[in-house]
Design a protein around this motif. Structure first.
Motif, PDB file in Angstrom:
ATOM      1  N   ASN A  28       0.768  -1.280  -0.110  1.00  0.00           N
ATOM      2  CA  ASN A  28      -0.061   0.123  -0.111  1.00  0.00           C
ATOM      3  C   ASN A  28       0.739   1.252  -0.016  1.00  0.00           C
ATOM      4  N   ASP A  30       1.448   3.280  -2.319  1.00  0.00           N
ATOM      5  CA  ASP A  30       0.866   4.372  -3.232  1.00  0.00           C
ATOM      6  C   ASP A  30      -0.455   4.598  -2.990  1.00  0.00           C
ATOM      7  N   THR A  31      -0.993   3.947  -1.849  1.00  0.00           N
ATOM      8  CA  THR A  31      -2.286   4.211  -1.479  1.00  0.00           C
ATOM      9  C   THR A  31      -2.519   5.435  -0.648  1.00  0.00           C
ATOM     10  N   PRO A  32      -3.430   6.570  -1.368  1.00  0.00           N
ATOM     11  CA  PRO A  32      -3.619   7.892  -0.480  1.00  0.00           C
ATOM     12  C   PRO A  32      -4.026   7.450   0.864  1.00  0.00           C
ATOM     13  N   ASN A  33      -3.537   8.135   1.924  1.00  0.00           N
ATOM     14  CA  ASN A  33      -4.038   8.217   3.358  1.00  0.00           C
ATOM     15  C   ASN A  33      -3.714   6.675   4.043  1.00  0.00           C
ATOM     16  N   LYS A  35      -1.869   4.362   6.364  1.00  0.00           N
ATOM     17  CA  LYS A  35      -1.022   4.717   7.367  1.00  0.00           C
ATOM     18  C   LYS A  35      -0.361   3.275   7.920  1.00  0.00           C
ATOM     19  N   SER A  88       4.115  12.058   3.322  1.00  0.00           N
ATOM     20  CA  SER A  88       3.773  12.390   2.019  1.00  0.00           C
ATOM     21  C   SER A  88       2.741  13.578   2.088  1.00  0.00           C
ATOM     22  N   ASP A  90      -0.129  13.205   0.298  1.00  0.00           N
ATOM     23  CA  ASP A  90      -1.208  12.651   0.165  1.00  0.00           C
ATOM     24  C   ASP A  90      -1.749  11.751   1.494  1.00  0.00           C
ATOM     25  N   GLY A  91      -1.038  11.919   2.499  1.00  0.00           N
ATOM     26  CA  GLY A  91      -1.259  11.369   3.937  1.00  0.00           C
ATOM     27  C   GLY A  91      -0.849   9.758   4.018  1.00  0.00           C
ATOM     28  N   ASN A  92      -0.058   9.324   2.994  1.00  0.00           N
ATOM     29  CA  ASN A  92       0.424   8.031   3.173  1.00  0.00           C
ATOM     30  C   ASN A  92       1.708   8.069   3.867  1.00  0.00           C
ATOM     31  N   THR A  93       1.932   7.225   4.951  1.00  0.00           N
ATOM     32  CA  THR A  93       3.022   7.166   5.937  1.00  0.00           C
ATOM     33  C   THR A  93       3.962   6.013   5.559  1.00  0.00           C
TER      34      THR A  93
END
Length: 131
Positions: A28, A30-33, A35, A88, A90-93
Motif C-alpha cells: 500500500n 502508493d495508497t493515499p491516506n 497509515k 507524504s 497524500d497522507g500516506n505514511t
C-alpha cells in the motif's frame, strides 16, 4: 503440557504475523491516506512469556454452561502505527526504504527462529534414535 519449543513457537507466530503486516505496508505504499503499521515485537513477546508461565491447558467445552478455554493468541493489541520521518502530501505514511529494511530484518530473525526449532527437533530425533 508445555510445548517442547518453549517461547520459540510463539516467536515464530509473531514473526509471521509481523511479516504479513510489513508486506501489507509495502503493498500500500502508493495508497493515499494509508497509515503504515508494525507489531511491537518486544511487547508481544513479553506478553507471550507471561502467558506461557501462567497458562493452563486448553479446555474443550461440551456444554453451553462450561467455562470456555483460552482464545487463540493474537498480536492485534500490539499493532501500532509507524511515525514517518517524511510524511507524504497524500497522507500516506509508508516509507518504502524503512519498510524494506524492517521486512528483511524480520525475515532474517524468522529464519533464525526456524533454525533454532530445527536444531531442537534434530536433538530430539537423535535422542529417540539413541545417538
Amino acid at each position: 503440557m508445555e510445548s517442547i519449543f518453549g517461547i520459540h513457537e510463539r516467536a515464530l507466530q509473531i514473526r509471521t504475523q509481523r511479516g504479513e503486516v510489513l508486506a501489507n505496508n509495502l503493498a500500500n505504499a502508493d495508497t493515499p491516506n494509508f497509515k503504515a503499521r508494525d507489531i511491537d515485537f518486544r511487547a508481544a513477546m513479553t506478553n507471550a512469556q507471561e502467558e506461557l508461565s501462567t497458562r493452563k491447558p486448553d479446555m474443550v467445552t461440551t456444554n453451553a454452561r462450561h467455562i470456555s478455554g483460552f482464545a487463540e493468541a493474537t498480536t492485534e493489541s500490539f499493532l501500532k502505527y509507524r511515525m514517518p520521518t517524511q510524511p507524504s502530501l497524500d497522507g500516506n505514511t509508508v516509507e518504502a526504504h524503512v519498510e524494506k529494511a524492517k521486512f528483511m530484518e524480520n525475515a532474517m530473525q524468522h529464519q533464525a527462529t526456524l533454525e533454532f526449532i530445527d536444531s531442537k527437533i534434530s536433538g530430539i530425533r537423535g535422542a529417540l534414535r539413541g545417538e
